[in-house]
Design a protein around this motif. Structure first.
Motif, short mmCIF file in Angstrom:
data_model
loop_
_atom_site.label_atom_id
_atom_site.label_comp_id
_atom_site.label_asym_id
_atom_site.label_seq_id
_atom_site.Cartn_x
_atom_site.Cartn_y
_atom_site.Cartn_z
N ASN A 172 -3.19 -2.69 1.40
CA ASN A 172 -4.41 -3.49 1.39
C ASN A 172 -4.98 -3.51 2.80
OD1 ASN A 172 -2.91 -5.31 2.84
ND2 ASN A 172 -2.70 -6.81 1.18
N ASP A 173 -6.06 -4.23 2.99
CA ASP A 173 -6.72 -4.20 4.31
C ASP A 173 -6.02 -5.06 5.34
OD1 ASP A 173 -7.35 -6.66 3.31
OD2 ASP A 173 -9.47 -6.20 2.93
N ARG A 174 -4.87 -5.66 4.95
CA ARG A 174 -4.07 -6.42 5.92
C ARG A 174 -2.82 -5.63 6.32
NH1 ARG A 174 -3.30 -11.88 2.68
NH2 ARG A 174 -2.03 -12.41 4.50
N GLY A 175 -2.75 -4.36 5.88
CA GLY A 175 -1.59 -3.54 6.26
C GLY A 175 -0.35 -3.81 5.44
N GLN B 238 -4.97 3.59 -1.03
CA GLN B 238 -5.75 2.45 -0.51
C GLN B 238 -6.26 1.62 -1.67
OE1 GLN B 238 -6.04 1.73 2.74
NE2 GLN B 238 -7.07 -0.18 2.16
N HIS B 239 -6.03 0.32 -1.57
CA HIS B 239 -6.52 -0.59 -2.60
C HIS B 239 -8.05 -0.66 -2.56
CE1 HIS B 239 -7.58 -4.87 -3.81
NE2 HIS B 239 -7.12 -4.33 -4.92
N ARG B 240 -8.68 -0.50 -3.73
CA ARG B 240 -10.14 -0.61 -3.79
C ARG B 240 -10.59 -1.92 -4.41
NH1 ARG B 240 -11.48 2.05 0.27
NH2 ARG B 240 -11.24 4.31 0.14
N SER B 241 -10.15 -2.16 -5.64
CA SER B 241 -10.59 -3.40 -6.29
C SER B 241 -9.57 -3.85 -7.34
CB SER B 241 -11.95 -3.20 -6.96
OG SER B 241 -11.84 -2.23 -8.00
N TRP C 17 2.44 -8.40 -2.50
CA TRP C 17 2.04 -7.71 -1.27
C TRP C 17 3.02 -8.09 -0.17
CZ3 TRP C 17 -1.43 -3.99 -1.53
CH2 TRP C 17 -2.47 -4.04 -2.48
N SER D 200 -0.18 3.56 8.43
CA SER D 200 -0.53 2.18 8.14
C SER D 200 -1.92 2.16 7.51
CB SER D 200 -0.51 1.34 9.41
OG SER D 200 -1.44 1.84 10.32
N ALA D 201 -2.38 0.98 7.24
CA ALA D 201 -3.69 0.87 6.60
C ALA D 201 -4.79 1.37 7.52
CB ALA D 201 -3.96 -0.59 6.24
N HIS D 202 -5.86 1.88 6.93
CA HIS D 202 -6.99 2.32 7.76
C HIS D 202 -8.22 1.47 7.48
CE1 HIS D 202 -6.38 5.06 4.25
NE2 HIS D 202 -7.57 4.62 3.95
#
Length: 361
Positions: free
Chosen positions: A240-243, A315-318, A331, A359-361
């Motif tokens: 997710n966007d928090r890594g 990568q998580h989208r929705s 998570w 890691s997350a981007h």
DNA sequence: CACTCGTGGAA
DNA sequence: TTTCCAAGAGT
């Protein structure tokens, strides 16, 4: 004709055992609970593998009451890597039964012991003879091999189990059941081995049918087995966007029950691995993801099939993850993955994650 | 009752 | 490298 009740047969084995028997942490242990733990861990598992698990277990759960009070996730974490995880769940459940339905001590009655989850005929005999010196026979892998050779039975073991149980009971030394059962297993483990048995130092050489017929290398006969099928599994490490990454807990029953894993599923005919992963994550978690770069491929063999895990960073989208095909989803920061029990094949994914620096981007 | 259930040591 | 199989039990 071989007489299984011949006192000399028992005497020669016990004499050998007192001279050459193994020294093991649970042998002659005063606490039946410790004997019980060892017997469960030793199911289908070699002594060398069990010893460190056994010691860690007794430190974490020194009594039946301590085990009963522990959360299942801690129990599975202590068992992680040992395999056959139903053993841990059953041991845990049995401890709770003894505490809540009994006085918290380990029972000495055979039928009561057999009623506990995870304890069958061989384990019951192993515990009752080792802990209380009761004359209850056993028939584990070692004893099966020893008896098939002693009796020179040239049929697969699965077809002569009733005969082998009869033989084990007839042989059992009623005056020394503890030492006798232990001796029988030691003989199979250290002398009457599957390959290259050490017949020249065997206390039963002169009585052994297979030795007399020069057939020790052929017995026991092999069981027919089909080759293991291979499944290709697409696996997603979803950021997710928090890594954080998404993991799920498998249903209690069945393969790897109660353990955590990275989500994914079986590749179907005519499907690309990318499509497979996106489809599985939609079906099982109701998530829309973007499948990114390949992380690692893990080959692993279970008892009845092999798997190849093709692991991709995603990568998580929705969507909010839903536990549609599992018991729980979460998570988790990569640094916190250690706190969860994972199967062996997933440990390699975690190692790859940490060494790759992805890691997350 | 045939099948399911893990992992690693040893050859 | 593959193959066998380990202190088996539950269903």
């Amino acid at each position: 004709m071989l007489d299984l009740t011949d006192p000399d047969l028992r005497r020669s084995l016990l004499t050998w055992y007192h001279r050459c028997g193994r020294v093991l942490p649970w042998r002659n242990h005063p606490d039946p609970y410790a004997i019980w733990v060892s017997e469960i861990m030793l199911q289908q598992t070699q002594v060398k593998t069990v010893i460190p698990y056994y010691q860690r277990w007794l430190e974490a759960f020194p009594t039946i009451a301590a085990l009963a009070a522990a959360p299942q996730q801690q129990v599975l974490k202590l068992w992680q890597g040992l395999g056959y995880y139903a053993r841990a769940r059953n041991l845990h459940r049995a401890a709770q039964m003894l505490v809540h339905q009994g006085d918290g001590s380990f029972p000495q009655d055979l039928q009561t012991v057999l009623a506990l989850p995870g304890i069958g005929r061989t384990t019951a005999g192993g515990i009752l003879s080792a802990a209380f010196n009761q004359p209850v026979a056993i028939l584990d892998g070692n004893v099966k091999r020893v008896l098939v050779r002693l009796l020179a039975l040239d049929r697969p073991i699965s077809q002569v189990l009733p005969q082998l149980w009869e033989a084990s009971e007839a042989l059992l030394d009623r005056h020394h059941p503890r030492d006798f059962n232990q001796a029988l297993m030691d003989l199979g483990a250290t002398v009457c081995t599957p390959k290259n048995p050490a017949c020249l130092i065997c206390p039963w050489r002169s009585a052994c049918g297979a030795y007399a017929l020069n057939r020790t290398a052929e017995l026991p006969m092999g069981e027919t087995s089909a080759p293991l099928p291979l499944k290709i599994i697409g696996v997603a490490v979803i950021f997710n966007d928090r890594g954080q990454v998404l993991i799920d807990r498998r249903p209690e029953d069945g393969l790897l029950g109660g353990l955590w894993e990275f989500p994914g599923g079986k590749l179907e005919a005519g499907e690309t691995i990318t499509d497979c992963i996106r489809r599985e994550i939609a079906e099982e978690l109701a998530l829309d993801i973007e499948v990114g770069q390949h992380l690692i491929t893990v080959d692993h063999a279970y008892s009845h099939f092999r798997v190849q895990l093709q692991v991709y960073c995603c990568q998580h989208r929705s969507g909010e993850p839903q536990p549609l095909a599992c018991d729980e989803v979460r998570w988790v920061a990569i640094a916190d993955l250690d706190q969860y029990p994972f199967p062996k094949a997933n440990e390699r994914i975690i190692t790859a994650l940490r060494t790759s620096g992805i890691s997350a981007h």
